[in-house]
Design an enzyme around this catalytic site. Structure first.
Site, PDB file in Angstrom:
ATOM      1  N   LEU A 509      22.140  38.724  -1.691  1.00 33.55           N
ATOM      2  CA  LEU A 509      22.127  37.480  -1.899  1.00 33.55           C
ATOM      3  C   LEU A 509      23.197  36.791  -0.792  1.00 33.55           C
ATOM      4  O   LEU A 509      23.119  35.645  -0.652  1.00 33.55           O
ATOM      5  CB  LEU A 509      22.924  36.855  -3.483  1.00 33.55           C
ATOM      6  CG  LEU A 509      21.678  37.440  -4.382  1.00 33.55           C
ATOM      7  CD1 LEU A 509      22.553  37.052  -5.819  1.00 33.55           C
ATOM      8  CD2 LEU A 509      20.509  36.654  -4.208  1.00 33.55           C
ATOM      9  N   GLY A 510      24.071  37.406  -0.445  1.00 33.55           N
ATOM     10  CA  GLY A 510      25.188  37.117   0.517  1.00 33.55           C
ATOM     11  C   GLY A 510      26.199  38.132   0.628  1.00 33.55           C
ATOM     12  O   GLY A 510      26.293  39.261   0.133  1.00 33.55           O
ATOM     13  N   PHE A 514      34.938  40.440  -0.147  1.00 32.20           N
ATOM     14  CA  PHE A 514      35.583  41.902  -0.817  1.00 32.20           C
ATOM     15  C   PHE A 514      33.962  42.778  -0.749  1.00 32.20           C
ATOM     16  O   PHE A 514      33.988  43.831  -0.957  1.00 32.20           O
ATOM     17  CB  PHE A 514      35.837  41.717  -2.242  1.00 32.20           C
ATOM     18  CG  PHE A 514      37.234  41.174  -2.295  1.00 32.20           C
ATOM     19  CD1 PHE A 514      38.360  42.013  -1.899  1.00 32.20           C
ATOM     20  CD2 PHE A 514      37.387  39.895  -2.468  1.00 32.20           C
ATOM     21  CE1 PHE A 514      39.643  41.507  -2.183  1.00 32.20           C
ATOM     22  CE2 PHE A 514      38.835  39.258  -2.271  1.00 32.20           C
ATOM     23  CZ  PHE A 514      39.588  40.046  -2.347  1.00 32.20           C
ATOM     24  N   GLY A 515      32.946  42.036  -0.158  1.00 32.96           N
ATOM     25  CA  GLY A 515      31.903  43.075  -0.158  1.00 32.96           C
ATOM     26  C   GLY A 515      30.397  42.242  -0.291  1.00 32.96           C
ATOM     27  O   GLY A 515      30.432  40.904  -0.910  1.00 32.96           O
ATOM     28  N   PRO A 516      29.399  42.887  -0.270  1.00 36.35           N
ATOM     29  CA  PRO A 516      28.068  42.148  -0.406  1.00 36.35           C
ATOM     30  C   PRO A 516      27.653  41.939  -1.849  1.00 36.35           C
ATOM     31  O   PRO A 516      28.288  42.579  -2.980  1.00 36.35           O
ATOM     32  CB  PRO A 516      27.062  43.236   0.056  1.00 36.35           C
ATOM     33  CG  PRO A 516      27.615  44.542   0.185  1.00 36.35           C
ATOM     34  CD  PRO A 516      29.098  44.340  -0.111  1.00 36.35           C
ATOM     35  N   ASP A 628      41.284  31.386  -4.722  1.00 35.31           N
ATOM     36  CA  ASP A 628      40.070  31.654  -3.712  1.00 35.31           C
ATOM     37  C   ASP A 628      39.182  30.347  -3.877  1.00 35.31           C
ATOM     38  O   ASP A 628      38.086  30.745  -4.034  1.00 35.31           O
ATOM     39  CB  ASP A 628      39.793  32.683  -3.702  1.00 35.31           C
ATOM     40  CG  ASP A 628      39.004  32.868  -2.222  1.00 35.31           C
ATOM     41  OD1 ASP A 628      39.220  32.152  -1.254  1.00 35.31           O
ATOM     42  OD2 ASP A 628      38.055  33.944  -2.195  1.00 35.31           O
TER      43      ASP A 628
END
Length: 756
Positions: A509-510, A514-516, A628
């Site tokens: 998805l993206g 911090f990771g996929p 964030d």
């Protein structure tokens, strides 16, 4: 009709016009350039004027070589808006804007200077670059606008192909539709920004050819581009400010250009031959069968010297043997033996390769090759690694995640690639020739070792054995208690792997900081989103568990719901509810999808974000600072309800603890709800304007989005900030109120910002 005959025909049309024209060396607000007059460079290398290509009757403003018989256009201004008569006129306004007029009234093309100029002058440089400068100092280097930033189908020496990351400018090539029509075709060339940027040709939206990642000397997929050639030198720059390719001529008297050809779907380099008075083709790409993007699919290696051309790498086999044997390589190759991340996987080195598609890659420029290997082994989704820079002994680290695609074999050149293999695959290859010798030695040793072990256990007391058993039970109980402390379901890696089709790229998805994130479906049919922490994440197991416990306690309709987690070996994953409309940034920064969000939907999204933040700051059991908040961390469900996500950077403090009393806040303000308020203000401006705050600089006054909003508010024109996609159907008072609130949230002093 061959290409050179066609060029000669086009040039004749130009020369008939040029012989009747008069030339000047600059344009100022007092002297426009009408059709019939040209602008020339000081050394008369290039000329700018109006022309009609081929058999077309349309008129265009363009730049071409001046002193060669084959009139070759290298830049066109009004590519998509031709003039249908000879009334064209180029003017420079008093403020430094360029305007191309038809019938002296209609603006068919314009270009805005980066700042106002007191004495704007337009000049054509010897490089072929059309520049707008401020005549007060006459410094042509300090241009207010330049044609080199907006190329057509041609790349000239000293022209950059690539990105200005500070302004967001993307210098890309797009081919002419045909010899009669210079409007952009569907064949484009650009530098793609990713972990390891590379030069890519596209046919429509699909990749057509890659140059391969830059290795410090050349592009791994084009070894023919040797820096030792006698015609040109080149460089590839990739840093925090810019990412671009540029070439320079070693002999300044030569003429050379790169052009994108829609008819042949090729990128070509030409050099001018004074001997034959023609353009000589020096390079043509793609020029081989194996240059076709992804021909052999996943883990297939294309070798033009073999029949068939597609071969599976050692340790792999065709996924569809029948299709493979019949020439259908679309399903690619699969491993002979699956990887086992918990065991000691290793690597096999393959040489002279075009490196794989770098879309899903990661680069570190200071790591050694050994550190790169260790880094790759720490992540189960890392499939290959190599040196980022091959100069000298090599340096840096480039690693790939997911399936490896678009690889080809060279007989010379190319680069080494280390592909991940299971320990069993490596072991079977390595031990095959030593098996007999090992058996001869191992059998007698095994017998001796067995007798020693029996003797050792005979001497041990039963009490010691019972103590060890009891200790093991205590550890098991302790580990079981850790899972219970998570306060929500704990999934196995195998379950999540099956749900995401082994973390398939098609389910990705993206990519967050911090990771996929992957889409998945559990066996009961429930759709999920899996956030998989990357190997570069500094978050440890204890920190991860603390984050899980925090999110599990947060229950609100405007926060993404956490369904569970997974902690197994090096794997750390969070399992969320799936949001079918993805993230907010995919709408508000997209000119097409943005039209789906009218003002009523945007206002509902704004209110939902505000409610979510209010809950975090005031109503939850622990006061939470998100830290964030941005458009990519706001997800939308099927009814466009907004939900705040990604708490990887969140901090908490007790409900009765004031933010001002914390040491963290006293030091740098990071532990403050007012930092979230500021982020909310930025997000409000982005939702209203459809403009991304990062990288935006207004062309008139060089202010960023926040500064631009303040300026409009002070001038009494806040509605100029509203996006065109809002249309005319919106509540005026709501839009103005939201802009007002955003500016209150963006005040410099945190104490002046309102609470949610």
């Amino acid at each position: 009709m061959d290409v050179f005959t066609l060029i000669a025909f086009v040039s004749t049309c130009f020369l008939i016009f040029l012989k009747a024209s008069t030339a000047i060396d600059s344009i100022s607000p007092s002297e426009p350039l009408p059709d019939g007059k040209t602008l020339i460079s000081n050394d008369r290398s290039f000329e700018l004027g109006f022309f009609s290509p081929g058999s077309s009757g349309n008129r265009y403003l363009g730049i071409w070589y001046k002193n060669i018989p084959v009139c070759t256009v290298v830049w066109v201004a009004n590519r998509v808006n031709p003039i249908n008569d000879s009334s064209g006129m180029l003017i420079v306004t008093a403020t430094g804007d360029l305007q191309l007029l038809s019938q002296n009234i209609t603006v068919v093309w314009s270009a805005n200077s980066t700042k106002a100029a007191q004495n704007p002058i337009l000049r054509l440089l010897n490089s072929g670059n059309l520049v707008l400068i401020d005549g007060r100092n006459g410094n042509s280097e300090a241009s207010l606008w330049q044609s080199f930033d907006y190329p057509s189908d041609t790349l000239l020496p000293e022209m950059k192909l690539g990105w200005n990351l500070r302004t967001g400018l993307n210098r890309r090539l797009s081919a002419w539709k045909n010899s009669d029509d210079p409007s952009p075709g569907d064949f484009t060339c650009e530098i793609e920004l990713q972990g390891n940027p590379e030069w890519v040709l596209r046919k429509g939206s699909k990749k057509y050819f890659r140059y391969g990642p830059w290795n410090g000397i050349s592009f791994s997929g084009v070894p023919i581009l040797s820096p030792e050639n006698q015609i040109f030198s080149y460089e590839f720059v990739s840093n925090e400010e810019e990412v671009y390719y540029m070439f320079s001529l070693k002999n300044k008297s030569l003429l050379s250009r790169i052009v994108l050809n829609q008819t042949d779907y090729a990128i070509q380099r030409y050099t001018w031959s004074e001997e034959t008075r023609t353009w000589k083709l020096w390079l043509y790409l793609p020029d081989e069968y194996c240059d076709k993007y992804g021909l052999c699919s996943a883990y297939g290696n294309c070798d033009s010297t073999q029949l068939p051309a597609c071969q599976c790498f050692k340790g792999f086999k065709p996924k569809s043997p029948d299709g493979w044997s019949s020439g259908d390589w679309s399903q690619g190759c699969v491993r002979n033996k699956p990887l086992n991340c918990q065991a000691a996987d290793g690597f096999i080195q393959f040489g002279r390769l075009k490196l794989p598609d770098a879309t899903h890659s990661w680069v570190n420029k200071i790591m050694s090759l050994e550190e790169c290997r260790d880094k790759c082994l720490q992540n189960c989704s890392c499939m290959a690694y190599t040196s980022e820079d091959i100069r000298g002994r090599g340096s840096g680290c480039a690693i790939w995640f997911g399936d490896l695609v678009d690889i080809r074999q060279f007989q010379s050149g190319g680069q080494d690639l280390f592909i991940r293999m299971s320990a069993s695959e490596l072991g079977s290859k390595r031990n095959e020739t030593k098996l007999k010798l090992a058996l001869l030695i191992a059998i007698p040793l095994a017998a001796l070792l067995a007798m020693l072990i029996l003797f050792y256990y005979f001497c041990q007391s039963r009490g010691s054995s019972e103590e060890r058993i009891e200790e093991k039970k205590e550890n098991d109980i302790k580990n079981e208690g850790q899972d219970e402390d998570m306060e929500l379901p704990v999934f196995q890696v195998a379950t999540i792997s099956h749900a995401t089709d082994n973390f398939s790229l098609s389910n990705k998805l993206g990519q967050g900081g911090f990771g996929p994130v992957y889409k998945g479906k559990l066996v009961d049919g429930q759709e999920i989103a899996v956030k998989r922490l990357s190997l570069s994440s500094t978050q440890g197991v204890n920190e991860f568990k603390n984050e899980v416990k925090l999110i599990a306690k947060l229950q609100h309709r405007n926060l993404v719901r956490l369904l569970g987690c997974c902690i197994e070996g090096e794997e750390k994953m969070l399992i969320y509810e799936y949001m079918p409309n993805r993230s907010l940034d995919s709408f508000i920064f997209d000119q097409i999808r943005g039209k789906e969000l009218d003002w009523s939907k945007r206002f509902g999204i704004i209110c939902g974000i505000a409610r979510g933040l209010l809950y975090l700051h005031q109503d939850s059991r622990l006061r939470v600072i998100h830290r964030d908040l941005k458009a990519s961390n706001v997800l939308l469900d099927d009814e466009m309800n907004s939900k705040i996500s990604d708490f990887g950077m969140a901090k908490t403090f007790a409900g009765d603890q004031t933010e001002g009393s914390t040491n963290k806040y006293a030091i740098d303000g990071l532990f403050s709800i007012k930092s979230d308020v500021f982020s909310f203000g930025v997000l409000l401006l982005e939702i209203i304007s459809g403009i991304r705050n990062r990288g935006f600089f207004h062309p008139k006054h060089s202010l960023n989005l926040i500064g631009h909003a303040w300026k409009l508010w002070k001038e009494g024109n806040p509605l100029e900030l509203a996006a065109e996609s809002l249309g005319e159907c919106f509540t005026l008072s709501e839009v103005v109120r939201c802009i007002h609130i955003s500016l209150l949230c963006l005040q410099q002093n945190p104490e002046d910002r309102p609470p949610m």
